[in-house]
Design an enzyme around this catalytic site. Structure first.
Site, PDB file in Angstrom:
ATOM      1  CB  SER A 113      37.398  45.381  37.498  1.00 10.13           C
ATOM      2  OG  SER A 113      38.009  46.178  36.505  1.00 10.13           O
ATOM      3  CE1 TYR A 131      34.947  44.728  33.613  1.00  8.35           C
ATOM      4  CE2 TYR A 131      33.958  42.576  34.018  1.00  8.35           C
ATOM      5  CZ  TYR A 131      35.005  43.476  34.180  1.00  8.35           C
ATOM      6  OH  TYR A 131      36.101  43.110  34.927  1.00  8.35           O
ATOM      7  CE  LYS A 184      33.781  41.940  37.701  1.00 12.49           C
ATOM      8  NZ  LYS A 184      33.722  40.587  38.292  1.00 12.49           N
TER       9      LYS A 184
HETATM   10  C1  WQD Z   1      44.465  48.068  27.551  1.00 11.67           C
HETATM   11  C2  WQD Z   1      44.947  49.189  26.640  1.00 11.67           C
HETATM   12  C3  WQD Z   1      43.382  49.812  24.948  1.00 11.67           C
HETATM   13  C4  WQD Z   1      43.563  46.058  22.720  1.00 11.67           C
HETATM   14  C5  WQD Z   1      39.683  45.876  30.601  1.00 11.67           C
HETATM   15  C6  WQD Z   1      38.633  45.900  31.686  1.00 11.67           C
HETATM   16  C7  WQD Z   1      39.225  45.442  32.991  1.00 11.67           C
HETATM   17  C8  WQD Z   1      39.798  44.096  32.781  1.00 11.67           C
HETATM   18  C9  WQD Z   1      40.906  44.186  31.724  1.00 11.67           C
HETATM   19  C10 WQD Z   1      38.561  42.061  32.919  1.00 11.67           C
HETATM   20  C11 WQD Z   1      43.853  50.196  26.330  1.00 11.67           C
HETATM   21  C12 WQD Z   1      44.650  49.237  24.330  1.00 11.67           C
HETATM   22  C13 WQD Z   1      43.769  47.050  23.671  1.00 11.67           C
HETATM   23  C14 WQD Z   1      44.007  46.270  21.398  1.00 11.67           C
HETATM   24  C15 WQD Z   1      44.836  48.429  22.018  1.00 11.67           C
HETATM   25  N1  WQD Z   1      38.769  43.232  32.355  1.00 11.67           N
HETATM   26  N2  WQD Z   1      44.398  48.199  23.323  1.00 11.67           N
HETATM   27  N3  WQD Z   1      44.623  47.456  21.096  1.00 11.67           N
HETATM   28  O1  WQD Z   1      40.382  48.092  28.688  1.00 11.67           O
HETATM   29  O2  WQD Z   1      42.311  48.590  30.289  1.00 11.67           O
HETATM   30  O3  WQD Z   1      40.671  46.824  30.880  1.00 11.67           O
HETATM   31  O4  WQD Z   1      40.291  44.614  30.505  1.00 11.67           O
HETATM   32  O5  WQD Z   1      39.158  41.534  33.797  1.00 11.67           O
HETATM   33  O6  WQD Z   1      38.200  45.370  33.962  1.00 11.67           O
HETATM   34  O7  WQD Z   1      38.185  47.235  31.871  1.00 11.67           O
HETATM   35  O8  WQD Z   1      42.266  46.432  29.034  1.00 11.67           O
HETATM   36  O9  WQD Z   1      43.720  45.151  27.527  1.00 11.67           O
HETATM   37  O10 WQD Z   1      41.444  45.901  26.678  1.00 11.67           O
HETATM   38  O11 WQD Z   1      43.249  47.568  26.986  1.00 11.67           O
HETATM   39  O12 WQD Z   1      45.390  49.504  21.709  1.00 11.67           O
HETATM   40  O13 WQD Z   1      43.848  45.421  20.477  1.00 11.67           O
HETATM   41  O14 WQD Z   1      45.349  48.633  25.404  1.00 11.67           O
HETATM   42  O15 WQD Z   1      42.948  50.932  24.187  1.00 11.67           O
HETATM   43  O16 WQD Z   1      44.448  51.478  26.244  1.00 11.67           O
HETATM   44  P1  WQD Z   1      41.390  47.612  29.666  1.00 11.67           P
HETATM   45  P2  WQD Z   1      42.650  46.179  27.500  1.00 11.67           P
END
Ligand code: WQD
Length: 343
Positions: free
Chosen positions: A127, A152, A156
């Protein structure tokens, strides 16, 4: 005889789409999944798409003897694509030992079996979280790996080190680590897709569940970041493009084309989109109004992350073909299907 490929976590989100892509070009696929974060229904979805039933074994890779028995039974495995792992950033902070055991001991047990084979090919699901907040954007594979923000992310980083150290002394083992950016979307048939269990942690499943009425409104975690509209930037890549990248990586390994026996590739589109841009694009492509509110920042979020895709384009010979609109459309079609059939 077509190569026989083990896909661990093959009933998961990216795993199931990769199984489909492998079957469609003739690979003989064996799936291991412990069903802790997936459903046996996904197997039926795969069969509906490809008309081919992969061999399925419900195994928990934390059981070392079970892993050994599997490889005793399947001595003719030509390659392994290892997805099986826990992947919720927030949960990993609450349950670090669950993550270190589930994500690392399983990796060690798999590699202990592969080192017994004269030749072994291994693809690791990693990731972009290993980069933390990168100093330079877009992020290339030479960007420094920073101190992980979560157990997590640490699993990785440690996982890649375990593989790298093993490849250094096991010349018969060739491995590729694929660092995903943000996987989203679903197979166009809507027979498989993302199946978050409980409240989704990730943005797009939360969007589609809000749009379908399962959630009252989306919370946007902060709009005071130093970006064009104040919300975080990510590289959202269609899961179908991600699945294809695994096929290319596997063919690179099977074709003995690797320059060293441990390679790393970033897998993204190369484009960054803010949270508000994702919301607006979703509303445009689905014509569905999405209720949302801006709340405080989420701990651990980086401001921006999107991939420099040059290495994957030039060396892996892979490039993402689908854009954000197509990915969101497919995610919405999948959510509608889920909510109809309640499957
Ligand atoms: C994306 C953006 C949040 C939810 C993580 C892991 C990565 C992979 C994908 C596993 C961010 C914003 C999110 C919500 C929001 N994991 N958000 N409201 O954190 O970039 O990546 O998940 O495979 O390894 O690090 O993904 O989708 O959680 O967030 O505003 O209800 O959306 O703040 O900016 P992230 P995400």
């Amino acid at each position: 005889m077509n190569a026989k490929i083990l896909v661990t976590g093959g009933l998961g989100f990216i795993g199931s789409h990769t199984v489909v892509a492998l079957q469609e070009i003739g690979f003989n696929v064996v799936v291991i999944d412990n069903l802790s974060n997936s459903s046996i229904e996904v197997l039926e979805g795969i069969v509906k798409i490809t008309q081919q039933r992969p061999t399925f074994e419900q195994i928990d890779l934390r059981e070392k003897d079970a892993v050994n028995r599997f490889f005793e039974k399947h001595k003719d495995i030509d390659g392994v694509i290892h997805f099986a792992a826990s992947k919720a950033v927030g949960e990993s902070v609450e349950k670090p030992l669950l993550y270190y055991e589930n994500n690392l001991s399983t990796l060690v047990y798999l590699l202990q079996e592969l080192k017994k084979k004269p030749n072994a090919n291994f693809i690791f699901s990693s990731s972009c979280t290993v980069y933390g907040q990168a100093d330079e954007l877009p992020i290339n594979e030479n960007a420094p790996v920073k101190k992980a923000e979560s157990p997590y992310g640490n699993t990785k980083q440690i996982g890649e080190e375990i593989i790298s150290d093993t490849c250094k002394i096991e010349s018969g083992l060739k491995a590729i680590s694929l660092r995903y950016f943000n996987p989203i979307g679903a197979h166009p048939s809507a027979e498989i897709g993302e199946l978050p269990i409980g409240k989704p942690q990730n943005l797009v499943p939360f969007i589609t569940q809000t749009a379908i009425g399962m959630r009252d409104e989306l919370s946007v975690f902060g709009n005071d970041y130093p970006t064009r509209d104040g919300t975080c930037i990510r590289d959202y890549i269609h899961v179908m493009d991600l699945a294809q990248a695994h096929v290319e990586a596997l063919e690179r390994l099977l074709g003995d084309k690797t320059e060293t026996n441990f390679e790393l590739f970033n897998l993204g589109t190369g484009n960054g989109n803010t949270v508000l841009e994702v919301i607006n694009t979703f509303q445009e492509v689905t014509k569905v109004n999405l209720p949302y509110k801006i709340i405080g920042r989420r701990k651990g979020d980086v401001v921006a992350a999107f991939a420099d895709t040059e290495k994957a384009n030039k060396i892996l010979g892979w490039k993402a073909k689908r854009d954000l609109s197509e990915a969101l459309k497919s995610a919405w079609k999948w959510q509608q299907k889920l909510s109809m059939g309640k499957n």
